[in-house]
Design an enzyme around this catalytic site. Structure first.
Site, PDB file in Angstrom:
ATOM      1  N   ILE A 151       0.850  -1.192   0.000  1.00  0.00           N
ATOM      2  CA  ILE A 151       0.000   0.000   0.000  1.00  0.00           C
ATOM      3  C   ILE A 151       0.883   1.238   0.000  1.00  0.00           C
ATOM      4  O   ILE A 151       1.589   1.518   0.971  1.00  0.00           O
ATOM      5  CB  ILE A 151      -0.946  -0.003   1.218  1.00  0.00           C
ATOM      6  CG1 ILE A 151      -1.719  -1.326   1.283  1.00  0.00           C
ATOM      7  CG2 ILE A 151      -1.883   1.192   1.156  1.00  0.00           C
ATOM      8  CD1 ILE A 151      -2.519  -1.659   0.025  1.00  0.00           C
ATOM      9  N   GLU A 152       0.833   1.985  -1.098  1.00  0.00           N
ATOM     10  CA  GLU A 152       1.743   3.116  -1.284  1.00  0.00           C
ATOM     11  C   GLU A 152       1.023   4.430  -1.550  1.00  0.00           C
ATOM     12  O   GLU A 152       1.667   5.430  -1.879  1.00  0.00           O
ATOM     13  CB  GLU A 152       2.712   2.807  -2.428  1.00  0.00           C
ATOM     14  CG  GLU A 152       3.538   1.548  -2.195  1.00  0.00           C
ATOM     15  CD  GLU A 152       4.601   1.327  -3.245  1.00  0.00           C
ATOM     16  OE1 GLU A 152       5.082   2.322  -3.827  1.00  0.00           O
ATOM     17  OE2 GLU A 152       4.957   0.163  -3.487  1.00  0.00           O
ATOM     18  N   SER A 153      -0.300   4.444  -1.429  1.00  0.00           N
ATOM     19  CA  SER A 153      -1.031   5.696  -1.636  1.00  0.00           C
ATOM     20  C   SER A 153      -2.280   5.697  -0.769  1.00  0.00           C
ATOM     21  O   SER A 153      -2.660   4.675  -0.197  1.00  0.00           O
ATOM     22  CB  SER A 153      -1.408   5.872  -3.115  1.00  0.00           C
ATOM     23  OG  SER A 153      -2.303   4.865  -3.530  1.00  0.00           O
TER      24      SER A 153
END
Length: 292
Positions: A151-153
């Site tokens: 999860i990067e955003s």
């Protein structure tokens, strides 16, 4: 008869000891799915180099969005175009490679709007990719071993709920791939639940906590991550210099001589994660003998 019982007991003991040793052994995790030229999933597992293969990515989901599986040039999940991967997944599993669905990614469109939304996403993943049932299973009938959170955003809300809901199904491996700066902007609360079996931290594209000329910042950050509640902690690295435009690549000989001796002393050391199969042109071959 007594001698036979002793022999049988010893045989069982050594068998169980072997099983526990192998389950505790360090290994390499790899991401597969974002480059159609990286070879098949089956051939990836057949190398014998990897403990985990993360199929990347379920790139859109949550907040009312239709879920989208993006496997780049490998296949189109529409009209069952990726169902052939079922046999390849089973081939991997027969070789004791754990195959996970990686959700998120750096370019996806995903978010969780509420705890109920997280529960709905968990149900979708369980029924479509894990041990549940659905008329639509994009990867066919094969049952994946678990879910990787990349999860990067978006926000950090409700990922802990999603992790708990997935764990509630039982026999679901959970992994997380946070960025190395602490706290991670998206997964901090989720990782602190202790629900994740493996955490492979991305020690690249992050100058404050990656290898750059020396390993000082990298190892300092690693030591901080060892305090997080996870059974196995992995050092996430690029498999080639071009895999991480903002840096963090460590030549194999440097990793072996300057980094692995230190991190292997950590009680929850699990191994190394590599991004990605498309860039792994001999890197895993070079390091696999030194990982354990």
């Amino acid at each position: 008869m007594a001698a036979h019982k002793i022999t049988t007991t010893l045989s069982i003991f050594f068998l169980l000891s072997s099983i526990f040793r192998s389950s505790d052994a360090a290994g390499i995790a790899i991401y597969w799915g974002q480059n159609g030229n990286e070879g098949s999933l089956a051939s990836t597992c057949a190398t014998g180099n990897y403990e985990f293969v993360n199929i990347a990515f379920l790139s859109s989901f949550g907040s009312g969005q239709a879920p989208v599986l993006n496997l780049a040039g490998h296949c189109n999940p529409d009209n069952n175009g990726c169902a052939f991967l079922s046999d390849e997944i089973n081939s991997c599993k027969s070789q004791n490679v754990k195959v996970l669905l990686s959700i998120g990614g750096g370019a996806g469109s995903y978010s969780l709007s509420s705890a109920d939304d997280a529960k709905q996403v968990a149900n979708f993943i369980w029924n479509s990719y894990l041990g549940g049932q659905s008329d639509s299973r994009p990867l066919g009938a094969a049952v994946l071993d678990g879910v990787d959170f990349d999860i990067e955003s978006g926000s950090g809300q409700f990922w802990d709920v999603l992790a708990q809901e997935l764990k509630n199904f039982g026999q679901v491996i959970l992994s997380a791939a946070p960025q190395c700066p602490i706290p991670d902007a998206h997964l901090d609360a989720a990782i602190k639940t202790g629900l994740f079996d493996s955490v492979w931290v991305q020690f690249y594209n992050n100058p404050p906590c990656m290898f750059a000329d020396n390993a000082d910042n990298l190892l300092s950050s690693w030591n901080q991550w060892t305090a997080f509640p996870t059974s196995k902690l992995y050092m996430g690295l690029p498999a080639a210099r071009e895999a991480a435009p903002s840096g963090g690549f460590i030549p194999a000989d440097v990793l072996i001589s300057q980094v692995l001796p230190t991190i292997k002393a950590s009680s929850n050391y699990g191994g190394v994660m590599l991004w990605s199969k498309a860039f792994d042109n001999g890197y895993s071959d070079s390091i696999k003998g030194s990982i354990g």
